[in-house]
Design a protein around this motif. Structure first.
Motif, PDB file in Angstrom:
ATOM      1  N   LEU A   1       0.832  -1.211   0.000  1.00 22.52           N
ATOM      2  CA  LEU A   1       0.000   0.000   0.000  1.00 22.52           C
ATOM      3  C   LEU A   1       0.864   1.259   0.000  1.00 22.52           C
ATOM      4  CD1 LEU A   1      -2.317  -1.944   0.296  1.00 22.52           C
ATOM      5  CD2 LEU A   1      -3.163  -0.619   2.227  1.00 22.52           C
ATOM      6  N   GLU A   2       1.947   1.215   0.786  1.00 26.31           N
ATOM      7  CA  GLU A   2       2.784   2.416   0.886  1.00 26.31           C
ATOM      8  C   GLU A   2       3.681   2.606  -0.325  1.00 26.31           C
ATOM      9  OE1 GLU A   2       4.705   1.909   4.655  1.00 26.31           O
ATOM     10  OE2 GLU A   2       3.264   3.266   5.625  1.00 26.31           O
ATOM     11  N   ASP A   3       4.263   1.510  -0.817  1.00 27.95           N
ATOM     12  CA  ASP A   3       5.331   1.642  -1.816  1.00 27.95           C
ATOM     13  C   ASP A   3       4.888   1.373  -3.245  1.00 27.95           C
ATOM     14  OD1 ASP A   3       6.834   2.090   0.409  1.00 27.95           O
ATOM     15  OD2 ASP A   3       7.848   0.145   0.395  1.00 27.95           O
TER      16      ASP A   3
ATOM     17  N   LEU B   1       1.034   1.035  -4.274  1.00 28.53           N
ATOM     18  CA  LEU B   1      -0.262   1.626  -4.618  1.00 28.53           C
ATOM     19  C   LEU B   1      -0.276   3.142  -4.440  1.00 28.53           C
ATOM     20  CD1 LEU B   1      -1.052  -1.276  -4.878  1.00 28.53           C
ATOM     21  CD2 LEU B   1      -3.118  -0.826  -3.546  1.00 28.53           C
ATOM     22  N   ARG B   2       0.179   3.621  -3.287  1.00 27.42           N
ATOM     23  CA  ARG B   2       0.087   5.065  -3.035  1.00 27.42           C
ATOM     24  C   ARG B   2       0.851   5.889  -4.079  1.00 27.42           C
ATOM     25  NH1 ARG B   2      -0.978   7.433   2.029  1.00 27.42           N
ATOM     26  NH2 ARG B   2       0.331   6.028   3.228  1.00 27.42           N
TER      27      ARG B   2
ATOM     28  N   GLY C   1      -0.697   7.365  -7.297  1.00 25.34           N
ATOM     29  CA  GLY C   1      -1.470   8.613  -7.247  1.00 25.34           C
ATOM     30  C   GLY C   1      -2.822   8.542  -7.918  1.00 25.34           C
TER      31      GLY C   1
ATOM     32  N   PRO D   1      -8.247   7.904  -3.112  1.00 26.16           N
ATOM     33  CA  PRO D   1      -7.036   7.432  -2.435  1.00 26.16           C
ATOM     34  C   PRO D   1      -7.140   7.376  -0.908  1.00 26.16           C
ATOM     35  CG  PRO D   1      -6.693   9.602  -3.450  1.00 26.16           C
ATOM     36  CD  PRO D   1      -8.005   9.101  -3.933  1.00 26.16           C
ATOM     37  N   GLU D   2      -8.186   8.002  -0.327  1.00 26.96           N
ATOM     38  CA  GLU D   2      -8.334   7.956   1.127  1.00 26.96           C
ATOM     39  C   GLU D   2      -8.458   6.530   1.645  1.00 26.96           C
ATOM     40  OE1 GLU D   2     -10.598   9.151  -0.955  1.00 26.96           O
ATOM     41  OE2 GLU D   2     -12.318   7.827  -0.665  1.00 26.96           O
TER      42      GLU D   2
ATOM     43  N   ILE E   1      -6.664   4.096   1.035  1.00 31.31           N
ATOM     44  CA  ILE E   1      -5.335   3.522   1.332  1.00 31.31           C
ATOM     45  C   ILE E   1      -5.017   3.714   2.812  1.00 31.31           C
ATOM     46  CG2 ILE E   1      -2.868   3.689   0.838  1.00 31.31           C
ATOM     47  CD1 ILE E   1      -3.634   4.500  -2.046  1.00 31.31           C
ATOM     48  N   ASP E   2      -5.232   4.923   3.330  1.00 27.62           N
ATOM     49  CA  ASP E   2      -4.946   5.163   4.750  1.00 27.62           C
ATOM     50  C   ASP E   2      -5.922   4.429   5.663  1.00 27.62           C
ATOM     51  OD1 ASP E   2      -2.599   6.679   4.757  1.00 27.62           O
ATOM     52  OD2 ASP E   2      -3.705   8.465   4.122  1.00 27.62           O
TER      53      ASP E   2
ATOM     54  N   LEU F   1      -4.587   0.910   5.729  1.00 26.27           N
ATOM     55  CA  LEU F   1      -3.316   0.892   6.473  1.00 26.27           C
ATOM     56  C   LEU F   1      -3.563   0.971   7.975  1.00 26.27           C
ATOM     57  CD1 LEU F   1      -0.952   3.173   4.340  1.00 26.27           C
ATOM     58  CD2 LEU F   1      -0.516   0.782   4.978  1.00 26.27           C
TER      59      LEU F   1
END
Ligand code: ZN
Length: 304
Positions: A192-194, A196-197, A200, A214-215, A217-218, A221
């Protein structure tokens, strides 16, 4: 009431097919039109649901589905593959292996019984290691293996860079509980961090739940880190995964569908604390048995 599945055009010629309510075996698919043939992202879990999906595609375009991409091997995304006998079925190498290993749908008492309909196993037969590019006419659709076990051992995404659209599969469920039993919590966080995010993408089609941005993703996480915390504290206190789940306050995640997945997730979390490799097979029977116990000894509710 589950509500009626709907094809939603998220960008010109790009559709999400959203099936409420997104709980067990009620997934999203999607499709991209243009160039004389449709690209389908996943199929559905039952014959009836997949037929309805194919009708929804036919209502939008006269083009045939020529390519079917599986985001991962789970049956909610692949059992319907056999209803597309004309399509080239594409997926990660291990997606093929796992579809074949899992076999056709069956009522095993884990979930409430489902009327699957007549379905045969149809695995991807064009497979890749890192990824492949599909084209809908001039529109580039990047299919990419995410590089590590995460939701499963074989998760792929479909990114349409010119439209800022991402089909995320079950790496990003929306409103239902993420499920990492067969993958890796640490791997999912990394992806998710490296992976997908950094894409953009402004429009995300989650594997389950409404189309979002994109919200999500957090949100996911936050849950994954919550599971890691509960696992670490449970280990410290000498609790079993089941007891750690029972004592955990799910807080804002309590309202997410299929919350019993916390138990399976903690089984994976414990294995990772004990040094298990990402995606390493763990005792699924014990984990699923604990999920049923957590659920009051009843099979998990499935509305598929
Ligand atoms: Zn799914």
């Amino acid at each position: 009431m589950l509500g009626t599945p709907q094809a939603v055009e998220v960008s010109e010629g790009i559709y999400a097919y959203v099936q409420p309510d997104g709980s067990w075996y009620i997934n999203n698919t999607g499709f991209v039109t243009g160039g004389g043939g449709v690209i389908s992202i996943d199929t559905c879990s039952t014959r009836r649901r997949t037929r309805a999906y194919l009708d929804a595609v036919a209502a939008v375009t006269g083009e045939p589905i020529r390519t079917l991409l599986n985001t991962h091997h789970h049956g909610d995304h692949t059992y319907g593959n056999c209803l597309l006998p004309q399509a080239t079925i594409v997926g990660h190498d291990r997606c093929r292996t796992e579809v074949l290993a899992s076999g056709p749908p069956a009522n095993l008492g884990i979930w409430t019984d489902v009327d699957w309909g007549d379905l045969t196993v149809a695995p991807p037969f064009l497979t890749y290691h890192d990824g492949v590019t599909l084209w809908a006419g001039d529109l580039r659709c990047d299919v990419r293996y995410v590089g590590t076990p995460a939701h499963t051992t074989n998760d792929s995404i479909v990114h349409v860079p010119d439209r800022s659209v991402l089909f995320a599969g079950d790496l990003l469920p929306r409103g239902s509980t993420p499920f990492l039993l067969m993958g890796s919590i640490a791997g999912a966080i990394e992806v998710l961090e490296d992976v997908l995010r950094p894409l953009g993408a402004q429009v995300i089609i989650p594997g389950h739940g409404p189309v979002c941005g994109p919200e999500v993703i957090d949100e996911v996480l936050g849950y994954l880190r919550f599971v890691q915390d509960v696992a670490a504290r449970g280990r410290e206190q000498g609790l079993s995964a089941l007891d750690a789940a029972r004592q955990a306050d799910l807080g804002r995640y309590a309202g997410w569908l299929d919350s019993e997945r916390i138990v399976g997730n903690l089984h994976r979390g414990y294995a990772e604390l004990d040094g298990a490799e990402r995606g390493q097979p763990i005792d699924l029977i014990a984990a699923v048995g604990d999920m049923i116990t957590y659920n009051g000894g009843r099979p998990l509710t499935c509305h598929a």
